[in-house]
Design a protein around this motif. Structure first.
Motif, PDB file in Angstrom:
ATOM      1  N   GLY A  29      46.395  28.008  47.594  1.00 34.75           N
ATOM      2  CA  GLY A  29      46.175  29.187  46.746  1.00 34.75           C
ATOM      3  C   GLY A  29      44.809  29.813  46.921  1.00 34.75           C
ATOM      4  O   GLY A  29      44.078  30.024  45.944  1.00 34.75           O
ATOM      5  N   ASN A  30      44.446  30.122  48.142  1.00 33.94           N
ATOM      6  CA  ASN A  30      43.182  30.803  48.451  1.00 33.94           C
ATOM      7  C   ASN A  30      41.940  29.932  48.264  1.00 33.94           C
ATOM      8  O   ASN A  30      40.825  30.446  48.305  1.00 33.94           O
ATOM      9  CB  ASN A  30      43.026  32.107  47.649  1.00 33.94           C
ATOM     10  CG  ASN A  30      43.989  33.184  48.104  1.00 33.94           C
ATOM     11  OD1 ASN A  30      44.441  33.157  49.245  1.00 33.94           O
ATOM     12  ND2 ASN A  30      44.302  34.126  47.237  1.00 33.94           N
ATOM     13  N   ALA A  31      42.131  28.630  48.081  1.00 34.49           N
ATOM     14  CA  ALA A  31      40.993  27.713  48.018  1.00 34.49           C
ATOM     15  C   ALA A  31      41.074  26.754  49.215  1.00 34.49           C
ATOM     16  O   ALA A  31      41.925  25.854  49.235  1.00 34.49           O
ATOM     17  CB  ALA A  31      41.011  26.918  46.707  1.00 34.49           C
TER      18      ALA A  31
ATOM     19  N   THR B 170      35.896  38.577  47.621  1.00 34.04           N
ATOM     20  CA  THR B 170      36.132  37.284  48.247  1.00 34.04           C
ATOM     21  C   THR B 170      37.625  36.982  48.242  1.00 34.04           C
ATOM     22  O   THR B 170      38.241  36.952  47.193  1.00 34.04           O
ATOM     23  CB  THR B 170      35.392  36.184  47.453  1.00 34.04           C
ATOM     24  OG1 THR B 170      34.010  36.531  47.387  1.00 34.04           O
ATOM     25  CG2 THR B 170      35.571  34.829  48.098  1.00 34.04           C
ATOM     26  N   ALA B 171      38.182  36.746  49.422  1.00 36.38           N
ATOM     27  CA  ALA B 171      39.609  36.429  49.483  1.00 36.38           C
ATOM     28  C   ALA B 171      39.854  34.942  49.275  1.00 36.38           C
ATOM     29  O   ALA B 171      40.791  34.554  48.597  1.00 36.38           O
ATOM     30  CB  ALA B 171      40.189  36.882  50.820  1.00 36.38           C
ATOM     31  N   THR B 172      38.999  34.117  49.885  1.00 33.82           N
ATOM     32  CA  THR B 172      39.193  32.675  49.779  1.00 33.82           C
ATOM     33  C   THR B 172      37.857  31.985  49.518  1.00 33.82           C
ATOM     34  O   THR B 172      36.808  32.458  49.953  1.00 33.82           O
ATOM     35  CB  THR B 172      39.775  32.094  51.084  1.00 33.82           C
ATOM     36  OG1 THR B 172      38.904  32.417  52.164  1.00 33.82           O
ATOM     37  CG2 THR B 172      41.166  32.625  51.363  1.00 33.82           C
ATOM     38  N   THR B 173      37.931  30.847  48.853  1.00 35.25           N
ATOM     39  CA  THR B 173      36.753  30.007  48.631  1.00 35.25           C
ATOM     40  C   THR B 173      36.839  28.802  49.571  1.00 35.25           C
ATOM     41  O   THR B 173      37.846  28.580  50.220  1.00 35.25           O
ATOM     42  CB  THR B 173      36.701  29.529  47.180  1.00 35.25           C
ATOM     43  OG1 THR B 173      37.912  28.826  46.886  1.00 35.25           O
ATOM     44  CG2 THR B 173      36.552  30.711  46.223  1.00 35.25           C
TER      45      THR B 173
END
Lengths: 707, 707
Positions: free
Chosen positions: B395-397, B247-250
């Motif tokens: 930050g990827n969220a 998973t790269a981003t949530t």
């Protein structure tokens, strides 16, 4: 035992993950696959009775807002005055078992509950049992006693994730409220009275200006906040989860085995909360057993060590679905270091014998090698045979087949080969597994390995049968002219050199005894007899080395007059198997121990045990093991003064950062910090003749031995 | 321009990855998804002619062996004397373009080659074209000229991976020799004369005791070593790769789009090496274009900025296969911050217009919201309409729908809402995209958004039609009584407050002009006329605000007499679209600029531009943009003295760590460091009437506009 601010692991099983906590400041936190504590701010606390301020356990330093990176001229007036302060030291009490770690302060009780449990064999277990055992999460209870309070009061629990690749986020799903750093770590509750927020500082989540401001993702602190009305006492439940996707290790490509069951950290949190009560009762039962069987000092050291062990465990799955068990070597993160495998085998056999077999099998499959041997100073290579590597790689990178990540040729000290001792380690660990489980099918499958191991051990004694004395006399050809070392690699020559080493002589003797035992059951009569003969020669060589006062030299026949405690270490193996120990040899070793266990020889000034009279470096895991041998095999009285000294080493202010550590240089942890090996202490809890069976019964290993 | 020790990004496209390098010490390294440099030792060097020692570029501090953690009493004598020293400063020359960064020292040439290229639209591109464009790797050439040498000599290239979750390893496959940290980062060569090793110190790999010792996985340094015979000159080729699984981003679950093509970092390395020459020629061609069109100072700043931009790009794939383009906001890592999207749109339209559309679409899909508006001090909520968030997460969220990670209610400064400016940002960016691509299908699909945007802009002027003056007069209800700010969030009130702000007044005027243009083509005559009328009102309001000397106040009608350069900023939009600019307004703004562009008002003592007369904080990306407007729209001469000052800001010893940075407080980078926005500088390279078309032709965007 009155110090309370020391880091300890709080770890699930097999996730190579830990919430390390307990020392003051931002020295703990949620760590995934790390070589040491995560060093992040962690907030656990409650609102004061007067409502005006908040008190927390002192696990934060604060000052990490980074607000000034945005508002460079401080124009916004965005920040709030600090309202969260730490409880005073004297307000805090702490009680730690292997499962439950509890802090009490003011009207608050905070308990971290770590699963302490067997992992069933993945190849035979039910999905549900396996999933439950390896859910990568721990639990927490946070209680506020507001029965005396006159207003509603808040509790809070949160952290400032330190993974450098991601920000913090909020989890908000039906029945689940949490904070997380990416998919890696998270804390969540199923309590409907809890809200979550991200901010620069805890005050902004504790008392938000407006609910809409709670997801300030620029902030780095995630906080969960619950509210309890006046007059009530309430316990909030939390799960603390860890999750790693993708390739877990290279060299052998694996993923975490829990990935079979979990696709995201949210489902880990849910499952952990679902099993909350069962996990808690299991942990409490384990602690009760430990406390009923051991002195407070020993119970505490064993609990501490068990925690560090679990934080280092890693249950993986290979591409073909086979399970792969790894214990990472603390701060060094070497994988399944064989010196540790053998010492941890007692604990693993008690909980989950299949993990021991799993590691032995991988050593045979990939980390065995054939080698010759040389006499010191000679270029002539004699046949030797099978040996095993020191480890299987470092930091999630499996090393190439036949090679460890550690061993280097052409050396005489640290980082040299440990071929013959790792060979003994395979034999002894296999013997323990075989004896404890009576897994005869496995023993039969390893018939050739047992035979090859005997051949190789004998060859490394002396190429000329008539000149054999039962003790290692040659160095592995892998050393390319260097000298083999023992696994006491950072000690001086008293325990460093392998050839003719007293410690290894006794370990070789034990290896021959265990080989005889298994080979006889495999009906390999000739080989069994040869093993018996070699054992007798070894015993004779050892006994002949004693001087007139009964002292044995650390290296036999080479003028190294240092005195070592680990001469007795390998007595544990025949004892654990119930094999007969030559009474003369036992008497010799007993006399040696009596003679050395004195201040100025093998005791430090504080009463702690000094493994070698000539080295200041002493290893706690080995001390624990030798204490067990001294007391249970040789009949020495328990040394309570030493236990106190050893506790004090671990509680030393500098050492306490590293949770449980092994190598102590006059009481200072200088190597093998943050280390899993202290579980040799589980042996303390055995009182009868068959320690492993007794411990398995007491500590809840319910798997049936394989027929 | 004579300083050479500054960090710069060397980054693939869309991997949120960078080899940052150039400052002295262990200040650079291979970073994946980081907010700043990786801070790891990096070794690039050659053997001296006399063979006795090795010289390297000064990108290491050494001293990270950790040998003493193992050999705690230093008994082994394992370490080697240092044989690697840094070249002297004066021996080193450096030349940096956007694609090629070259160091010369002694007999060595080291070139880092970054891909500088368009990313084709994943929804229409061929697999091969897309794969080539987004292969997550950069390239290096290391040449040693040993024609004068009398013995064979070695070259070396390696790094000490700083990811805390994994050790270093060796890659040894047919045709590929490399070093890697887990699956995350790697350097490899296809040169058969290269060997790889892991060690505590470079000396152990440069001159191994024995080949078998090379995979010392306990070490933390990975090194590749090649050998060149006497009398020869040879260039070694390397690929430097990055890889993130899972998973790269949530928030919005994605993976890296390159995962479609690559299952491991080894295949990335192979592909990058396969395309070596093509990537190199592309990079060299880009650099040649840049250098032919710009002064050395401007070419260098543009190259530097382009590098930082690419290091922040992230091409993702949603679970349904849709591409998702993110530019991360430098040290803040906010995702697709709209203030940056609009400024970076010029560069993206030149290279790959689809990324601009992709971001605009996601803003409409998830990050638009409906809101009311209030007059200051009033609780009454008037209808307003659509607005957009400041960013999409951190930050990827990804943040929750309708909310950014940044904006907070009830504030009047930094972190407050930017509703109306982000609304303008959507309108203007959409207008640029629409005009540049003539993607009429898209414009039609966004008809409702354009109409809603006009409605909302007008409503935020004044609820009473008769009282409208074309300028924003209300604050978003989202502020809950706070005040909206502009995207110049860290400046003082001159650029901070949104309401009646001069900069936003001109930006609003431009928004109305672009809305008129697109709405007319959409045959929305009535709306187009309203937009035109609002533009005229805005122009009138702005012109009326000038004082007798022609100076415009930073905030209109509120007594804020600060003077700001960005009054002219928004002229760029009608100019880029070729729309007619009201000559009176242009004259007013020109006169204003003439009056403020003076020392003591909007110039620093060193000649650098000061965006606001009352703030010491000046932003380079905006200066670049305003320079373009001043020169190309208003006809000012290029300010070479300012360019030199701006170069010196970036080269300041403290600033140089952060590669390209934006916010400069009297020349010191205090915020927006390690930042992507400087690509506004690409506009400098346009000389004609249609800058975007001209730049697209020059810099190799070969995609055809959508019919």
């Amino acid at each position: 035992m009155n110090r309370k601010f020391y880091n300890a692991h709080h770890a699930p099983v097999g996730a190579f993950a830990t919430l390390t906590l307990g020392q003051k400041g931002s020295t703990g936190g949620l760590g995934l696959e790390l070589a040491g504590p995560a060093n992040e701010n962690l907030y656990v606390g409650i609102q004061d009775r007067d409502g005006g301020s908040f008190r927390a356990l002192p696990f934060f330093t604060g000052g990490e807002s980074h607000e000034e990176d945005f508002d460079v001229e401080h124009l916004s007036g965005f920040g709030r005055p600090n309202a969260v302060t730490a409880f005073a030291d004297e307000e805090i009490e702490r009680t730690m078992g292997a499962g439950v770690d509890e802090w009490r302060a003011g009207d608050m009780v905070f308990r971290l509950i770590s699963p302490v449990r067997s992992v069933p064999d993945p190849e035979t277990a039910t999905v549900e049992a396996l999933k439950t055992a390896i859910t990568p999460a721990i639990l927490a209870e946070l209680t506020i006693d507001n029965r005396e309070g006159t207003t509603s009061r808040k509790v809070f629990f949160g952290y400032q994730g330190s993974d450098r690749a991601a920000g913090m986020r909020v989890i908000k799903e039906p029945g689940l409220t949490g904070i997380a750093q990416h998919t890696f770590t998270a804390i969540a509750s199923d309590d409907p009275a809890v809200h979550a927020g991200i901010a620069f500082q805890p005050e902004k989540v504790l008392e938000p200006d407006t609910e809409e401001n709670l997801e300030f993702l620029v902030g780095r602190l995630g906080l969960l906040v619950g509210t309890v009305p006046a007059g009530q006492i309430h316990t909030f439940r939390f799960a603390i989860a860890f999750f790693r996707e993708g390739t877990a290790t290279t060299g052998i490509k694996t993923r975490y085995l829990y990935r079979r069951f979990f696709n995201d950290i949210e489902s880990v949190l849910r499952d952990a909360l679902k099993g909350f009560e069962a996990t808690k009762h299991e942990a409490e039962a384990f602690d009760a057993q430990l406390q009923s069987r051991l002195s407070p000092e020993r119970a505490w050291m064993a609990a501490h060590a068990i925690r560090s062990y679990f934080g280092s465990t890693q249950l993986l799955e290979r591409e073909d679905g086979q399970p792969l068990w790894v214990v990472n070597e603390g701060e060094y993160r070497m994988m399944n270091t064989f010196d540790l495998t053998i010492d941890q085998a007692f604990f693993e056999l008690v909980l989950n014998p299949w993990t021991v077999r799993n590691v032995l099998d991988l050593y045979v499959e990939r980390y065995a090698y054939e080698d010759g041997a040389r006499f010191p100073g000679s270029d002539e290579v004699h046949p030797a045979g099978i040996a095993f590597t020191h480890d299987m790689g470092v930091g999630n990178a499996f090393s190439r087949p036949g090679y460890s990540g550690y061993e280097q040729a052409r050396l005489k000290g640290c980082f040299s080969y440990m071929s013959v001792e790792e060979l003994m380690n395979w034999v002894l660990t296999a013997g323990l597994y075989d004896s404890h489980t009576r897994d005869m099918a496995w023993a039969i499958s390893q018939r050739e390995t047992f035979l090859a191991s005997l051949r190789s051990l004998v060859n490394r004694d002396n190429p000329t049968p008539a000149d054999r004395n039962g003790v290692v006399g040659l160095d592995a050809d892998r050393c390319q002219g260097g000298a083999e070392i023992t696994t006491y690699d950072s000690l001086d020559a008293s325990l460093g050199q392998a050839r003719n080493n007293l410690y290894l002589a006794v370990k070789g003797w034990a290896s021959y005894l265990l080989l005889e035992d298994v080979l006889r059951r495999l009906d390999e009569v000739e080989a069994a007899n040869e093993a018996k003969e070699q054992a007798a020669k070894a015993a004779q060589t050892i006994m002949s080395a004693a001087n007139e006062e009964g002292l044995l030299p650390a290296v036999i026949g080479e003028g190294v007059e240092a005195r070592i405690i680990p001469a007795i270490e390998a007595l544990v193996y025949p004892f654990a198997l119930g094999l007969e120990i030559d009474p003369e040899l036992q008497a010799t070793l007993s006399k040696h121990l009596s003679a050395v266990l004195k201040p100025g020889i093998c005791k430090f000034a504080d009463g702690g045990w000094k493994l070698s009279s000539t080295s200041r470096n002493s290893w706690l895991s080995k001390i624990y093991l030798c204490q067990f041998v001294a007391e249970r095999v040789l009949g020495f009285a328990a040394d309570a003064e030493a236990d106190v000294a050893h506790v004090n080493w671990l509680l030393d202010e500098e050492n306490a950062y590293f949770a449980w550590s092994d190598q102590m240089l006059q009481g200072k942890a200088v190597g093998s910090r943050y280390y899993p090996r202290g579980v040799t202490s589980i042996l303390w809890a055995a009182t009868g003749e068959n320690p492993l069976a007794e411990l398995a019964k007491a500590f809840g290993h319910t798997e049936q031995p394989v027929a």
